[in-house]
Write a protein that holds these residues in place. Structure first.
Motif, mmCIF file in Angstrom:
data_model
loop_
_atom_site.group_PDB
_atom_site.id
_atom_site.type_symbol
_atom_site.label_atom_id
_atom_site.label_comp_id
_atom_site.label_asym_id
_atom_site.label_seq_id
_atom_site.Cartn_x
_atom_site.Cartn_y
_atom_site.Cartn_z
ATOM 1 N N UNK A 69 0.788 -1.221 0.000
ATOM 2 C CA UNK A 69 0.000 0.000 0.000
ATOM 3 C C UNK A 69 0.823 1.276 0.000
ATOM 4 N N UNK A 70 2.114 1.152 -0.236
ATOM 5 C CA UNK A 70 3.007 2.314 -0.263
ATOM 6 C C UNK A 70 2.534 3.307 -1.321
ATOM 7 N N UNK A 71 2.468 4.561 -0.959
ATOM 8 C CA UNK A 71 2.094 5.585 -1.929
ATOM 9 C C UNK A 71 3.337 6.126 -2.614
ATOM 10 N N UNK A 72 3.137 6.764 -3.759
ATOM 11 C CA UNK A 72 4.264 7.359 -4.468
ATOM 12 C C UNK A 72 4.937 8.422 -3.606
ATOM 13 N N UNK A 73 4.140 9.268 -2.983
ATOM 14 C CA UNK A 73 4.697 10.298 -2.105
ATOM 15 C C UNK A 73 5.364 9.701 -0.873
ATOM 16 N N UNK A 74 4.786 8.611 -0.356
ATOM 17 C CA UNK A 74 5.362 7.930 0.805
ATOM 18 C C UNK A 74 6.723 7.335 0.503
ATOM 19 N N UNK A 75 6.957 7.000 -0.731
ATOM 20 C CA UNK A 75 8.271 6.539 -1.176
ATOM 21 C C UNK A 75 9.150 7.729 -1.536
ATOM 22 N N UNK A 76 8.568 8.721 -2.194
ATOM 23 C CA UNK A 76 9.351 9.838 -2.718
ATOM 24 C C UNK A 76 9.982 10.712 -1.652
ATOM 25 N N UNK A 77 9.251 11.002 -0.583
ATOM 26 C CA UNK A 77 9.780 11.914 0.442
ATOM 27 C C UNK A 77 11.019 11.331 1.124
ATOM 28 N N UNK A 78 10.970 10.108 1.675
ATOM 29 C CA UNK A 78 12.204 9.587 2.283
ATOM 30 C C UNK A 78 13.302 9.327 1.252
ATOM 31 N N UNK A 79 12.927 8.955 0.032
ATOM 32 C CA UNK A 79 13.939 8.752 -1.010
ATOM 33 C C UNK A 79 14.654 10.061 -1.322
ATOM 34 N N UNK A 134 3.822 12.664 -7.483
ATOM 35 C CA UNK A 134 2.804 11.679 -7.829
ATOM 36 C C UNK A 134 2.957 11.063 -9.206
ATOM 37 N N UNK A 135 4.143 11.193 -9.801
ATOM 38 C CA UNK A 135 4.397 10.653 -11.139
ATOM 39 C C UNK A 135 5.088 9.294 -10.993
ATOM 40 N N UNK A 136 4.423 8.228 -11.441
ATOM 41 C CA UNK A 136 4.984 6.885 -11.236
ATOM 42 C C UNK A 136 6.242 6.610 -12.052
ATOM 43 N N UNK A 137 6.550 7.432 -13.050
ATOM 44 C CA UNK A 137 7.803 7.272 -13.797
ATOM 45 C C UNK A 137 9.017 7.454 -12.887
ATOM 46 N N UNK A 138 8.808 8.081 -11.735
ATOM 47 C CA UNK A 138 9.892 8.230 -10.766
ATOM 48 C C UNK A 138 10.467 6.899 -10.324
ATOM 49 N N UNK A 139 9.622 5.853 -10.333
ATOM 50 C CA UNK A 139 10.102 4.515 -9.976
ATOM 51 C C UNK A 139 11.191 4.051 -10.941
#
Length: 166
Positions: A69-79, A134-139
């Motif tokens: 259930x990880x959100x894009x923002x939840x990954x992006x901020x700590x990353x 919120x852009x999934x291309x960040x992955x």
């Protein structure tokens, strides 16, 4: 609206975390075998420090992908926080290498080293910013960063294991 990670990314996270953690372990062994030679040069100390920081960034980014259930923002901020911190270590190493002529580092070797340093951190920074937006291309940018860290760390491990003895 919050966007959650797409299905299947956790498999990548597990594989990447395992691979980068194994590489980090090998690097620590390489450094312990040649600690006297590494400590004899500011350039090799900086290289060892930045390689460890980059591997920690790659391991942490890989682990951040794993929670359900990880959100894009939840990954992006700590990353983003991790990428900025690792980049500070990287910039300090580049500054050390900039003064490395006295230690026999040629301009070409220094240019390759600086190029590898930039190639491994820029994708993390771009990816994290995209994820926060919120852009999934960040992955995919994180994937590029993790692969760049693996390649660069292999080169640095070789230097710290073999080249310091020449």
């Amino acid at each position: 609206m919050t966007h959650t990670l797409l299905e299947g990314w956790s498999d990548f996270g597990v594989a990447a975390a395992g691979a980068t953690a194994a590489l980090a372990g090998l690097l620590v062994v390489a450094m312990s075998v040649n600690v006297a030679e590494i400590m004899g040069s500011k350039v090799t100390v900086a290289g060892a420090r930045t390689t460890i920081a980059s591997l920690v960034l790659a391991i942490a980014a890989s682990l951040l992908i794993l929670p359900a259930g990880q959100t894009l923002g939840g990954l992006g901020i700590p990353a983003l926080v991790l990428a900025v911190a690792a980049s500070f270590v990287q910039v300090a190493a580049i500054r050390t290498q900039g003064h490395a002529e006295a230690e026999g580092m040629t301009t070409g070797v220094r240019a390759v080293s600086i190029g590898l340093a930039a190639a491994e951190h820029v994708p993390f920074l771009v990816g994290a910013v995209l994820l926060v937006a919120g852009v999934d291309a960040g992955l995919w940018w994180l994937v590029v960063g993790i692969v760049a860290v693996v390649v660069s760390s292999m080169v640095n491990a070789w230097v710290l294991l073999i080249e310091v003895r020449r």
